[in-house]
Write an enzyme that holds these catalytic residues in place. Structure first.
Site, short mmCIF file in Angstrom:
data_model
loop_
_atom_site.label_atom_id
_atom_site.label_comp_id
_atom_site.label_asym_id
_atom_site.label_seq_id
_atom_site.Cartn_x
_atom_site.Cartn_y
_atom_site.Cartn_z
N ASN A 86 0.95 -1.16 0.14
CA ASN A 86 0.22 0.06 0.01
C ASN A 86 0.90 1.29 -0.01
O ASN A 86 1.22 1.71 0.97
CB ASN A 86 -0.94 0.02 1.33
CG ASN A 86 -1.88 -1.12 1.27
OD1 ASN A 86 -3.09 -1.14 0.55
ND2 ASN A 86 -1.55 -2.34 1.91
N GLU A 87 1.05 1.84 -1.02
CA GLU A 87 1.93 2.66 -1.17
C GLU A 87 1.54 4.22 -1.10
O GLU A 87 0.12 4.20 -0.83
CB GLU A 87 2.50 2.71 -2.86
CG GLU A 87 3.13 1.72 -3.28
CD GLU A 87 4.82 1.54 -2.78
OE1 GLU A 87 5.05 2.41 -1.92
OE2 GLU A 87 5.62 0.90 -3.38
N PRO A 88 2.21 5.25 -0.92
CA PRO A 88 1.45 6.62 -0.72
C PRO A 88 0.47 6.89 -1.59
O PRO A 88 0.62 6.52 -2.80
CB PRO A 88 2.75 7.55 -1.06
CG PRO A 88 3.90 6.91 -0.65
CD PRO A 88 3.49 5.34 -1.05
N SER A 111 -2.62 5.67 -0.95
CA SER A 111 -3.59 4.34 -0.52
C SER A 111 -4.66 4.97 0.42
O SER A 111 -4.23 5.87 1.23
CB SER A 111 -2.80 3.12 -0.18
OG SER A 111 -2.12 2.69 -0.95
N THR A 162 10.39 2.02 -3.77
CA THR A 162 10.27 0.61 -3.51
C THR A 162 10.95 -0.23 -4.78
O THR A 162 11.42 -1.28 -4.39
CB THR A 162 8.67 0.17 -3.50
OG1 THR A 162 8.12 1.01 -2.51
CG2 THR A 162 8.44 -1.27 -3.25
#
Length: 638
Positions: A161-163, A165, A180
Site C-alpha cells: 500500500n504505497e503513498p 492508498s 520501493t
C-alpha cells in the site's frame, strides 16, 4: 508513578511501541506470541495468520521453525494469508513470495498447502478484480485474521500500500513506488527488472485483524518509523493510518527506534542523566535548531527548548557552551596518525609512535577513497606505513558490456603481439552467448566473475597507487563470503575471519580504519565490519592489539551526526581534488554504477557533498570554516 513517567516519555507517540535491544530478541518475542495464539485454540479450531515477506520477518519465521522442530509447535490447524505478491510473477521464480515463504517457513513446518494463501501473480489481468474480491471474502468467511504481521517500507508502505492508498482500501492491483522498486533492485539484478505492479491486501483488510504487529529493524528504518509513530495521519505515509487502530503495536529494535523523540531528543520528554555525550548532543542540537553558534546560546534558549534541567544541573549555561565548543574543536586534526612531539591530551589520536602502521579496510574496492580518500592520502604524505585491504572483489557491480569490452581488448592486444588468441576468442564467444540469454539476477559464469573481479582489482590498485602506496602494501583479500552469499543465505564466515586474522597479525597495525556506514543497501559493509571485529577479538592475546585503535569511517552511503564525530580531518581544496582523482580511478563505478542505491548522485559527488556539509556543520557551530571534512568515530571493543 512509573506508569505516569512512561506516558510522559512517550507522549509524542501516537500508538503503542515496544523496543527490544536487538532484532533477534524482538523476533523471538513475536514468534512466541504467534505460537501462543496457535496453542490457545481448542482442538480443530483454526488460527488465521496474516504473513509478511522481506528481510524483516525472516528471524520470526526461523524461530517458528525452531519451535516446530524442538518444541512440537504444530501448524496443522493454521491458515495463512500473505500480504502481497509482485505482478506478474511466476511462483517458482526466485524473487516470488511463494518461493520466499517456502524457503523460510512453509517447507519446514507441518502446514497443509491447502491452508496457504498467497496472491497469484500469474493471473490474467481480466480476472484480477474478481480474484482480489474472493481473497477478501475468504478471510471474512474464516472470521478475519487473528494476527497480521507487517514490515514497513521506506515510503511508509505496509504490504504494497504505497503513498496515496486509502485507509479503507481492499485487496487490489497497485503500482509500485519508484523507491520501493529501487530497494528491490538487488534481488532482481537491477531496477529495470523489478515488476512495476503488485497485488496487495488493502489497509482496510489489515485493519480487520484482531491484532496487528508492525516490525522494523535497524537505523535504516528509523526516519520512516518516526513519521509513522509521531507524524500526522497522511496518505503520504500509509503506515500512519495504523494510528487509527486500537489493536496495533510497533515492535522495534534500538536502531529502528533511534529517531523517536524519547531516544533521539529525550530532554524534550523527561529528565535526563546528563552524561558527556548526551550534553554534547543536546547543545549541538540546540545550536543547529536555532541556527546559532554554540557560544551564542543563552539560558533562555535552554529553558525554551526543554533543556532547563541541563542549565540548572550543569550551568551556568556559558560554561556548558565553552565546554562543548572546546570538545568539538578538539576533534579537528590535520594529523590523523597523531602529531609527533605534540601534547596529545586534547587530540583525537596519539602522538606516539610518531610513525604508525595503519590499515584501511575497504569492503568494496572503492570505499577507501570514496569515504576517506583525503585522510588516506594525508596519512601517506605524513610518512605513516599505510596498508589498504580490499575485502571483496566487487565483481557484482560491473556492467556486462564492460566485461566484454575488456576481453575484446585482451584479444586485440594478444593479436597485436602475434600471440595465439584462439582460446580467448572461444571464451569470448561463450561469454557473449551467455550474456545475451542472461536472465535478471542470474549468476554470472566463473569466467565472467573473474573478468569483472579483475576490472575492479585493477581500479583498486590504481586508486591506492595514486594515494601513494607501494604494491606490497595493497592487499586484495577477495573474502569468500561475497560470492557465497549470492547462492545461499546460510554462510559460514570462519575462513573470512581466519584470513583477516592472518593479515592483521602480519601488519600488526596501530590503527585500523573500517567502514561504519551500515546503510549500505546490500549489507556488505556490516558483514565486513563483523568479520574484522571477530578477527580482532580473537587476536586480543597478541601484544600489538593493546595499542591498536579502531576508527570507523562513513561517506559512501551516509555520514556521522556532528555530535558523534571524534576525529574530523579537514581537507583543503587541493586535497579534495586529489581525492576526486583517486575516486575517478574506479572507472566502472563512474557515471552510473550498477547498484547506485536511492541516491542519484555519483559516488564522488556524494563524497564531496557530504564532506562539505560536515565542514559547514562545524562552521555553523562557530568553528573554523574548511573546504571539507572527513569524519571518524572511534570503536572500542568491550
Amino acid at each position: 508513578m512509573a506508569r505516569l513517567n512512561l506516558l510522559e516519555e512517550t507522549r509524542y507517540e501516537k500508538l503503542p511501541v515496544t523496543v527490544f535491544p536487538t532484532a533477534n530478541s524482538a523476533s523471538i518475542s513475536v514468534a512466541r506470541r504467534i505460537a501462543d495464539i496457535i496453542k490457545s485454540k481448542s482442538d480443530g479450531e483454526k488460527t488465521v495468520l496474516g504473513l509478511a515477506t522481506g528481510a524483516t520477518p525472516v528471524k520470526v519465521y526461523a524461530e517458528l521453525v525452531r519451535l516446530h522442530r524442538e518444541e512440537g509447535l504444530s501448524f496443522k490447524n493454521v491458515i495463512t494469508f500473505n500480504l502481497d505478491e509482485y505482478y506478474p510473477m511466476k511462483p517458482l521464480a526466485a524473487q516470488s513470495y511463494v518461493a520466499f515463504m517456502k524457503e523460510n517457513l512453509f517447507d519446514h513446518v507441518d502446514i497443509e498447502w491447502k491452508n496457504i494463501n498467497i496472491p497469484d501473480g500469474t493471473l490474467d489481468a481480466d480476472y484480477l478484480q474478481a480474484y482480489c474480491y474472493e481473497y477478501e471474502q475468504k478471510i471474512t468467511r474464516l472470521g478475519g485474521l487473528d494476527l497480521q504481521i507487517l514490515g514497513i517500507g521506506r515510503t511508509g508502505h505496509i504490504g504494497f500500500n504505497e503513498p496515496g492508498s486509502a485507509p479503507n482500501s481492499g485487496t487490489r492491483l497497485v503500482t509500485l513506488d519508484d523507491l520501493t522498486r529501487r530497494d528491490a533492485s538487488h534481488d532482481f539484478g537491477g531496477k529495470e527488472n523489478v515488476p512495476v505492479k503488485a497485488i496487495t491486501m488493502g489497509i482496510g483488510t489489515i485493519f480487520k485483524a484482531k491484532e496487528i504487529i508492525l516490525m522494523a529493524w535497524s537505523q535504516k528504518k528509523a526516519s520512516i518509523i518516526k513519521k509513522a509513530v509521531e507524524g500526522e495521519i497522511s496518505s503520504d505515509v500509509p503506515a500512519t493510518y495504523l494510528q487509527l487502530s486500537d489493536n496495533v503495536e510497533f515492535i522495534l529494535d534500538e536502531g529502528a527506534a533511534s529517531s523517536l523523540t524519547r531516544f533521539d531528543t529525550p530532554w524534550l520528554v523527561k529528565d535526563c542523566v546528563w552524561k558527556d555525550l548526551l550534553i554534547k548532543k543536546a547543545v549541538i542540537w540546540l545550536a543547529t535548531a536555532l541556527n546559532k553558534p554554540v557560544l551564542k546560546l543563552t539560558e533562555e534558549d535552554y529553558n525554551n527548548h526543554g533543556m532547563a534541567q541541563l542549565a540548572t544541573e550543569k550551568g551556568p549555561v556559558y560554561n556548558i557552551n565553552i565546554n562543548i565548543f572546546n570538545k568539538v574543536q578538539h576533534t579537528i586534526t590535520g594529523w590523523p596518525g597523531g602529531k609527533p612531539d605534540a601534547d596529545d591530551s586534547q587530540r583525537p589520536e596519539r602522538a606516539n609512535p610518531a610513525k604508525k602502521r595503519s590499515v584501511i579496510f575497504s569492503p568494496h574496492p572503492d570505499d577507501d577513497v570514496i569515504s576517506m580518500g583525503g585522510t588516506f592520502i594525508r596519512l601517506v604524505d605524513q610518512g605513516h606505513e599505510v596498508h589498504v585491504a580490499y575485502q571483496t572483489s566487487g565483481n557484482t557491480a560491473v556492467w556486462d558490456d564492460d566485461a566484454l569490452r575488456y576481453v575484446e581488448f585482451a584479444i586485440d592486444f594478444a593479436e597485436s603481439q602475434g600471440q595465439d588468441n584462439t582460446k580467448l576468442k572461444t571464451l569470448y564467444q561463450s561469454m557473449r552467448q551467455f550474456l545475451t540469454a542472461k536472465q535478471p539476477n542470474q549468476a554470472d559464469t566463473p569466467e565472467i566473475k573473474t573478468v569483472k573481479g579483475l576490472i575492479r582489482k585493477g581500479e583498486a590498485i590504481a586508486g591506492a597507487r595514486f594515494a601513494g602506496l607501494p604494491d606490497n602494501q595493497i592487499h586484495l583479500q577477495d573474502l569468500p563470503f561475497y560470492d557465497r552469499l549470492k547462492v545461499s543465505k546460510n554462510v559460514d564466515f570462519e575462513d573470512d575471519i581466519v584470513q583477516t586474522m592472518q593479515l592483521l597479525n602480519e601488519i600488526k597495525p596501530h590503527q585500523i580504519f573500517t567502514a561504519g556506514d551500515f546503510a549500505d543497501p546490500n549489507g556488505t559493509h556490516k558483514v565486513c565490519f563483523d568479520i574484522i571485529i571477530n578477527a580482532f577479538k580473537r587476536l586480543q592475546h597478541e601484544a600489538w592489539t593493546k595499542d591498536c585503535w579502531i576508527w570507523l569511517y562513513r561517506g559512501a552511503w551516509q555520514e556521522f551526526e556532528t555530535h558523534e564525530i571524534e576525529m574530523a580531518v579537514p581537507l583543503s581544496p587541493q586535497e579534495v581534488l586529489r581525492k576526486r582523482l583517486a575516486i575517478f580511478k574506479h572507472q566502472s563505478q563512474k557515471d552510473l554504477p550498477v547498484f547506485p542505491g536511492d541516491d542519484a548522485r555519483e559516488f564522488w559527488v556524494r563524497a564531496e557533498d557530504r564532506t562539505r556539509e560536515t565542514a559547514c556543520a562545524y562552521d555553523r557551530l562557530g568553528l573554523a570554516e574548511y573546504e571539507a571534512m572527513e569524519a571518524f568515530v572511534r570503536y572500542k571493543i568491550d
